[in-house]
Design an enzyme around this catalytic site. Sequence first.
Site, PDB file in Angstrom:
ATOM      1  CE  LYS A   7       0.104 -23.943  -7.931  1.00 23.70           C
ATOM      2  NZ  LYS A   7      -0.752 -22.754  -7.765  1.00 23.70           N
ATOM      3  NE  ARG A  67       5.370 -20.527  -6.357  1.00 25.33           N
ATOM      4  CZ  ARG A  67       4.512 -21.358  -5.756  1.00 25.33           C
ATOM      5  NH1 ARG A  67       4.838 -22.576  -5.505  1.00 25.33           N
ATOM      6  NH2 ARG A  67       3.323 -20.924  -5.428  1.00 25.33           N
ATOM      7  NE  ARG A  95      -6.457 -21.662  -0.479  1.00 30.48           N
ATOM      8  CZ  ARG A  95      -5.394 -21.612  -1.270  1.00 30.48           C
ATOM      9  NH1 ARG A  95      -5.146 -22.591  -2.122  1.00 30.48           N
ATOM     10  NH2 ARG A  95      -4.599 -20.574  -1.227  1.00 30.48           N
ATOM     11  NE  ARG A 119      -2.093 -21.349   1.535  1.00 31.07           N
ATOM     12  CZ  ARG A 119      -1.710 -21.672   0.311  1.00 31.07           C
ATOM     13  NH1 ARG A 119      -2.144 -22.808  -0.229  1.00 31.07           N
ATOM     14  NH2 ARG A 119      -0.902 -20.904  -0.379  1.00 31.07           N
ATOM     15  NE  ARG A 142      -0.197 -16.971  -2.545  1.00 28.07           N
ATOM     16  CZ  ARG A 142      -1.329 -17.490  -2.061  1.00 28.07           C
ATOM     17  NH1 ARG A 142      -2.012 -16.861  -1.126  1.00 28.07           N
ATOM     18  NH2 ARG A 142      -1.778 -18.635  -2.508  1.00 28.07           N
TER      19      ARG A 142
END
Length: 215
Positions: A13, A88, A127, A160, A171
Amino acid sequence: MNIVLMGPPGAGKGTQAKLIAQKWNIPHISTGDMLREAVKSGTELGRRVEEILDKGELVTDEVMKDVVKNRLRKEDTSSGFILDGYPRTRRQASHLDGTLDKLERSLTSVILVNASEQEVVDRISNRRICTDCGAVYNLISLRPKKDMVCDNCGVRLIQRSDDEAETVRMRYRLYMEKTAPIIEHYRRDSKLFIVDGSEPLKTVTTRIFDYLEKT
Ligand code: AP5
Ligand code: MG
């Protein structure tokens, strides 16, 4: 162009939103980035949400309502916006409808970037982000020019705090339980465009750009 970008964690996203925002010159509004920024600057909001973010849980709908309402009221959204990571939950979708109604605006498109749980767990483990400019890299698919250093500002890249595999799975579960059901809300309006986020980054961008150019 008033766009919502949805999809599971790690589907791409943020990566795609930045490219859309650049091409159409509209602000990229990532609720995740806004909350992380609040944590980093130690604001009252940041202190309230830090633990929730680290655990991979959702911040309450009431808190998010104000965050998004205040952001959408800013002048720079007048020619459009791309909302990444909001709504969400069903309640957030209805809050967003209400906020846009008051601003006498409406969504022009909802883009869903899809990806499987395994795909996102693999991707997120690779990431790395820049805490200075927010750039997002991937050790496999989007490497920085210099190892572990941001191309834009030379700062050392980090992971992160919510990117551990177990937190990502949690998640993803929350996404399936709370967020996936609101896709139907948008399908009814015929504004929904679904793209396979497991395709290579550039292919996903081309599909989204082609769709947006037609609408
Ligand atoms: P948020 O920051 O929105 O996290 P998320 O939804 O879990 O999504 P991510 O940012 O992890 O993934 P992404 O889809 O942006 O993927 P990316 O482009 O980085 O939210 C964080 C937290 O804030 C939430 O858990 C919650 O606590 C809170 N929060 C936020 N909004 C909220 C709300 N509305 N209500 C309540 N709480 C809220 O890409 C991932 C990686 O893959 C990168 O390394 C990238 O380089 C790579 N990549 C991207 N596309 C491709 C591709 N096509 N092929 C290969 N690699 C790719
Ligand atoms: Mg993101």
